[in-house]
Design a protein around this motif. Structure first.
Motif, PDB file in Angstrom:
ATOM      1  N   LEU A  93      -0.322 -18.224   9.186  1.00  0.00           N
ATOM      2  CA  LEU A  93      -0.646 -17.131   8.273  1.00  0.00           C
ATOM      3  C   LEU A  93       0.586 -16.295   7.958  1.00  0.00           C
ATOM      4  O   LEU A  93       1.357 -15.953   8.842  1.00  0.00           O
ATOM      5  N   LEU A  94       0.764 -15.960   6.684  1.00  0.00           N
ATOM      6  CA  LEU A  94       1.824 -15.065   6.222  1.00  0.00           C
ATOM      7  C   LEU A  94       1.195 -13.896   5.485  1.00  0.00           C
ATOM      8  O   LEU A  94       0.251 -14.078   4.704  1.00  0.00           O
ATOM      9  N   ARG A  95       1.729 -12.694   5.718  1.00  0.00           N
ATOM     10  CA  ARG A  95       1.265 -11.513   4.977  1.00  0.00           C
ATOM     11  C   ARG A  95       2.453 -10.951   4.206  1.00  0.00           C
ATOM     12  O   ARG A  95       3.491 -10.631   4.778  1.00  0.00           O
ATOM     13  N   LEU A  96       2.285 -10.840   2.899  1.00  0.00           N
ATOM     14  CA  LEU A  96       3.331 -10.383   1.989  1.00  0.00           C
ATOM     15  C   LEU A  96       2.843  -9.133   1.285  1.00  0.00           C
ATOM     16  O   LEU A  96       1.736  -9.113   0.729  1.00  0.00           O
ATOM     17  N   SER A  97       3.653  -8.069   1.289  1.00  0.00           N
ATOM     18  CA  SER A  97       3.293  -6.845   0.563  1.00  0.00           C
ATOM     19  C   SER A  97       4.240  -6.654  -0.609  1.00  0.00           C
ATOM     20  O   SER A  97       5.411  -7.052  -0.558  1.00  0.00           O
ATOM     21  N   ALA A  98       3.722  -6.022  -1.676  1.00  0.00           N
ATOM     22  CA  ALA A  98       4.511  -5.805  -2.884  1.00  0.00           C
ATOM     23  C   ALA A  98       3.858  -4.703  -3.708  1.00  0.00           C
ATOM     24  O   ALA A  98       2.660  -4.419  -3.548  1.00  0.00           O
ATOM     25  N   PRO A  99       4.619  -4.082  -4.615  1.00  0.00           N
ATOM     26  CA  PRO A  99       4.024  -3.098  -5.523  1.00  0.00           C
ATOM     27  C   PRO A  99       2.967  -3.748  -6.411  1.00  0.00           C
ATOM     28  O   PRO A  99       3.049  -4.945  -6.729  1.00  0.00           O
ATOM     29  N   VAL A 100       1.994  -2.941  -6.823  1.00  0.00           N
ATOM     30  CA  VAL A 100       0.843  -3.471  -7.557  1.00  0.00           C
ATOM     31  C   VAL A 100       1.267  -4.169  -8.849  1.00  0.00           C
ATOM     32  O   VAL A 100       0.858  -5.301  -9.116  1.00  0.00           O
ATOM     33  N   THR A 101       2.097  -3.515  -9.646  1.00  0.00           N
ATOM     34  CA  THR A 101       2.429  -4.069 -10.958  1.00  0.00           C
ATOM     35  C   THR A 101       3.217  -5.372 -10.836  1.00  0.00           C
ATOM     36  O   THR A 101       2.935  -6.351 -11.537  1.00  0.00           O
ATOM     37  N   LEU A 102       4.189  -5.398  -9.959  1.00  0.00           N
ATOM     38  CA  LEU A 102       4.970  -6.620  -9.764  1.00  0.00           C
ATOM     39  C   LEU A 102       4.066  -7.744  -9.279  1.00  0.00           C
ATOM     40  O   LEU A 102       4.210  -8.905  -9.684  1.00  0.00           O
ATOM     41  N   GLY A 103       3.111  -7.407  -8.421  1.00  0.00           N
ATOM     42  CA  GLY A 103       2.183  -8.419  -7.934  1.00  0.00           C
ATOM     43  C   GLY A 103       1.319  -8.977  -9.040  1.00  0.00           C
ATOM     44  O   GLY A 103       1.138 -10.196  -9.157  1.00  0.00           O
ATOM     45  N   GLN A 104       0.766  -8.093  -9.869  1.00  0.00           N
ATOM     46  CA  GLN A 104      -0.124  -8.541 -10.929  1.00  0.00           C
ATOM     47  C   GLN A 104       0.616  -9.344 -11.997  1.00  0.00           C
ATOM     48  O   GLN A 104       0.115 -10.356 -12.485  1.00  0.00           O
ATOM     49  N   ARG A 105       1.810  -8.895 -12.355  1.00  0.00           N
ATOM     50  CA  ARG A 105       2.502  -9.508 -13.484  1.00  0.00           C
ATOM     51  C   ARG A 105       3.269 -10.774 -13.094  1.00  0.00           C
ATOM     52  O   ARG A 105       3.481 -11.642 -13.934  1.00  0.00           O
ATOM     53  N   HIS A 106       3.711 -10.866 -11.831  1.00  0.00           N
ATOM     54  CA  HIS A 106       4.551 -12.009 -11.483  1.00  0.00           C
ATOM     55  C   HIS A 106       4.213 -12.658 -10.142  1.00  0.00           C
ATOM     56  O   HIS A 106       4.168 -13.885 -10.038  1.00  0.00           O
ATOM     57  N   ASP A 129       1.425   0.389  -3.863  1.00  0.00           N
ATOM     58  CA  ASP A 129       2.624   1.038  -4.391  1.00  0.00           C
ATOM     59  C   ASP A 129       3.350   1.896  -3.357  1.00  0.00           C
ATOM     60  O   ASP A 129       4.497   2.278  -3.573  1.00  0.00           O
ATOM     61  N   ARG A 130       2.688   2.212  -2.256  1.00  0.00           N
ATOM     62  CA  ARG A 130       3.381   2.979  -1.223  1.00  0.00           C
ATOM     63  C   ARG A 130       4.284   2.051  -0.421  1.00  0.00           C
ATOM     64  O   ARG A 130       4.121   0.835  -0.418  1.00  0.00           O
ATOM     65  N   PHE A 131       5.255   2.643   0.301  1.00  0.00           N
ATOM     66  CA  PHE A 131       6.125   1.826   1.148  1.00  0.00           C
ATOM     67  C   PHE A 131       5.335   1.326   2.352  1.00  0.00           C
ATOM     68  O   PHE A 131       4.691   2.102   3.056  1.00  0.00           O
ATOM     69  N   VAL A 132       5.381   0.023   2.560  1.00  0.00           N
ATOM     70  CA  VAL A 132       4.688  -0.598   3.690  1.00  0.00           C
ATOM     71  C   VAL A 132       5.735  -1.042   4.700  1.00  0.00           C
ATOM     72  O   VAL A 132       6.608  -1.853   4.397  1.00  0.00           O
ATOM     73  N   ASP A 133       5.661  -0.485   5.911  1.00  0.00           N
ATOM     74  CA  ASP A 133       6.587  -0.872   6.971  1.00  0.00           C
ATOM     75  C   ASP A 133       6.104  -2.191   7.582  1.00  0.00           C
ATOM     76  O   ASP A 133       5.005  -2.249   8.142  1.00  0.00           O
ATOM     77  N   GLU A 136       4.850  -1.992  11.308  1.00  0.00           N
ATOM     78  CA  GLU A 136       3.677  -1.194  11.642  1.00  0.00           C
ATOM     79  C   GLU A 136       2.385  -1.773  11.090  1.00  0.00           C
ATOM     80  O   GLU A 136       1.306  -1.484  11.594  1.00  0.00           O
ATOM     81  N   GLU A 137       2.477  -2.585  10.042  1.00  0.00           N
ATOM     82  CA  GLU A 137       1.255  -3.036   9.373  1.00  0.00           C
ATOM     83  C   GLU A 137       1.130  -4.559   9.372  1.00  0.00           C
ATOM     84  O   GLU A 137       0.481  -5.130   8.520  1.00  0.00           O
ATOM     85  N   ARG A 138       1.789  -5.222  10.314  1.00  0.00           N
ATOM     86  CA  ARG A 138       1.672  -6.659  10.498  1.00  0.00           C
ATOM     87  C   ARG A 138       1.991  -7.421   9.214  1.00  0.00           C
ATOM     88  O   ARG A 138       1.326  -8.380   8.847  1.00  0.00           O
ATOM     89  N   ILE A 139       3.035  -6.958   8.520  1.00  0.00           N
ATOM     90  CA  ILE A 139       3.488  -7.619   7.302  1.00  0.00           C
ATOM     91  C   ILE A 139       4.705  -8.479   7.656  1.00  0.00           C
ATOM     92  O   ILE A 139       5.634  -8.005   8.305  1.00  0.00           O
ATOM     93  N   ASP A 140       4.712  -9.709   7.225  1.00  0.00           N
ATOM     94  CA  ASP A 140       5.850 -10.593   7.494  1.00  0.00           C
ATOM     95  C   ASP A 140       7.011 -10.300   6.560  1.00  0.00           C
ATOM     96  O   ASP A 140       8.169 -10.263   6.991  1.00  0.00           O
ATOM     97  N   VAL A 141       6.716 -10.106   5.275  1.00  0.00           N
ATOM     98  CA  VAL A 141       7.751  -9.860   4.276  1.00  0.00           C
ATOM     99  C   VAL A 141       7.234  -8.803   3.309  1.00  0.00           C
ATOM    100  O   VAL A 141       6.073  -8.843   2.891  1.00  0.00           O
ATOM    101  N   SER A 142       8.103  -7.853   2.961  1.00  0.00           N
ATOM    102  CA  SER A 142       7.742  -6.802   2.010  1.00  0.00           C
ATOM    103  C   SER A 142       8.728  -6.825   0.854  1.00  0.00           C
ATOM    104  O   SER A 142       9.945  -6.875   1.065  1.00  0.00           O
TER     105      SER A 142
END
Length: 302
Positions: A93-106, A129-133, A136-142
C-alpha cells in the motif's frame, strides 16, 4: 512474548480504531489481540492504549511509540521482501497526498497509469490543500506546491511553473485586453481568498506591483478557474493549470510579456536509509510525469 506479533497487534488496533478490527486484519481473535497488546504494555512498563466503550485512544506514551512501532514493522516487511527476492516486484500500500486542484486536473490520471504499471501496488490518493506532514499522517509521498520546505524531510524538486494572466474569450470580447499592467485596475480581478490584494508581475522592465482589488475571492482553485472560464474576470494562474485551456482556446492569455511569481513543485518524503521499492518507483514515476506538465520553466531545486 512474540514481539513482532505484539507490535503488529498494537499498530493495527490504533490504525483500525478497535481490537476487533485488528483481529479481523490479522485473522485472529479479539482476545488474542487484547492479550498481545497487554503483554506489550507489560514489557514496556507503560500503558499505550485507553480502552473505553466509545473506542480506543492513545496515551501520551502510546502516541510517541506508535510511529516508531509502525516504522519498525515497515522495515521488517521490507527486509523480508528483500530476503525473499520480492524486492524486484514492488508491492503493498502507498499513500500519496497532493493539493486538490493538482490532483483533479493531473494526478488522478497519473495514478490510474501508475496502477496499470504496478499491479501489485495499492494506491490511496489523499487530496487536501493544507500541508500534510508525511510522518504524522502515514503518508508515503507528499506533493507540495509552493510554501516553505520542512528541513527534516527529503524534498525532490520537480520544476517551476510561472503564473500567467488569463481570461475567457467572452470576457475579452466584452471588456477588451489590458495593454499595460496598470490597465488591470479597470478590470475585474479574481483571486484566491488566502492571497493579498494586488498583483505582482515581472516583465521587460522588471517587477511591477499593481494594487488591484477583487470583488470576488474564493478559497478553492477549481472554483476560481471555473469563474474565469465563465467570464467573471481576469486571474493569475499557474501554467500547469491552464496550458491546455489556452491551447484549446477556452482561455486567452493577457499581457503575454508579463508573468507572476512561479510555483515550485516538490515531492516530500521522510528520510530513510533505503526507500522501500514501492515508494521509490512512485517517486521516480511522479518526478518524470509531473516534470513533463506543460508550461514548466527551468528552476533551482533543493
Amino acid at each position: 512474548m512474540d514481539t513482532l506479533r505484539a507490535l503488529s497487534a498494537f499498530v493495527h488496533s490504533v490504525e483500525l480504531g478497535s481490537l476487533s478490527g485488528a483481529a479481523r486484519a490479522l485473522d485472529t481473535t479479539q482476545p488474542t489481540v487484547s492479550k498481545l497488546v497487554a503483554g506489550l504494555e507489560r514489557s514496556l512498563g507503560v500503558r499505550l492504549l485507553r480502552r473505553a466503550a466509545t473506542g480506543l485512544s492513545l496515551t501520551e506514551e502510546g502516541l510517541r511509540f506508535h510511529e516508531r512501532a509502525r516504522r519498525m514493522l515497515e522495515d521488517y516487511g521490507d527486509a523480508v521482501a528483500d530476503a525473499r527476492a520480492q524486492v524486484q516486484q514492488p508491492r503493498g500500500l502507498l499513500r500519496l497526498s497532493a493539493p486538490v486542484t493538482l490532483g483533479q486536473r493531473h494526478l488522478n490520471a497519473m495514478a490510474v497509469e501508475f496502477l496499470r504499471l504496478y499491479p501489485d501496488i495499492e494506491l490511496e490518493l489523499v487530496l487536501d490543500d493544507r500541508f500534510v506532514d508525511p510522518r504524522e499522517e502515514r503518508i508515503d509521498v507528499s506533493l507540495r506546491v509552493g510554501g516553505a520546505l520542512p528541513p527534516d524531510l527529503v524534498a525532490r524538486h520537480l520544476g517551476s511553473w510561472p503564473r500567467v494572466l488569463v481570461a475567457s474569450p467572452d470576457y475579452v470580447a466584452a471588456r477588451g485586453k489590458p495593454r499595460t499592467p496598470q490597465d488591470l485596475l479597470a478590470h475585474d480581478y479574481l483571486r484566491y481568498a488566502a492571497g493579498d490584494d494586488g498583483v505582482l508581475l515581472t516583465g521587460p522592465d522588471g517587477p511591477v506591483a499593481v494594487p488591484v482589488r477583487s470583488r470576488y475571492r474564493v478559497n478553492n482553485a477549481v472554483a476560481l478557474l471555473d469563474s474565469v472560464l465563465a467570464g467573471a474576470g481576469v486571474s493569475l494562474q499557474p501554467t500547469w493549470m491552464v496550458a491546455d485551456l489556452l491551447a484549446q482556446g477556452r482561455l486567452v492569455r493577457l499581457l503575454a510579456r508579463h508573468t507572476g511569481p512561479a510555483q515550485e513543485l516538490h515531492l516530500l518524503y521522510a528520510p530513510r536509509r533505503q526507500l522501500p521499492l514501492r515508494v521509490q518507483v512512485l517517486v521516480d514515476f511522479l518526478a518524470q510525469r509531473v516534470a513533463a506538465l506543460p508550461g514548466a520553466a527551468r528552476g533551482k531545486g533543493r
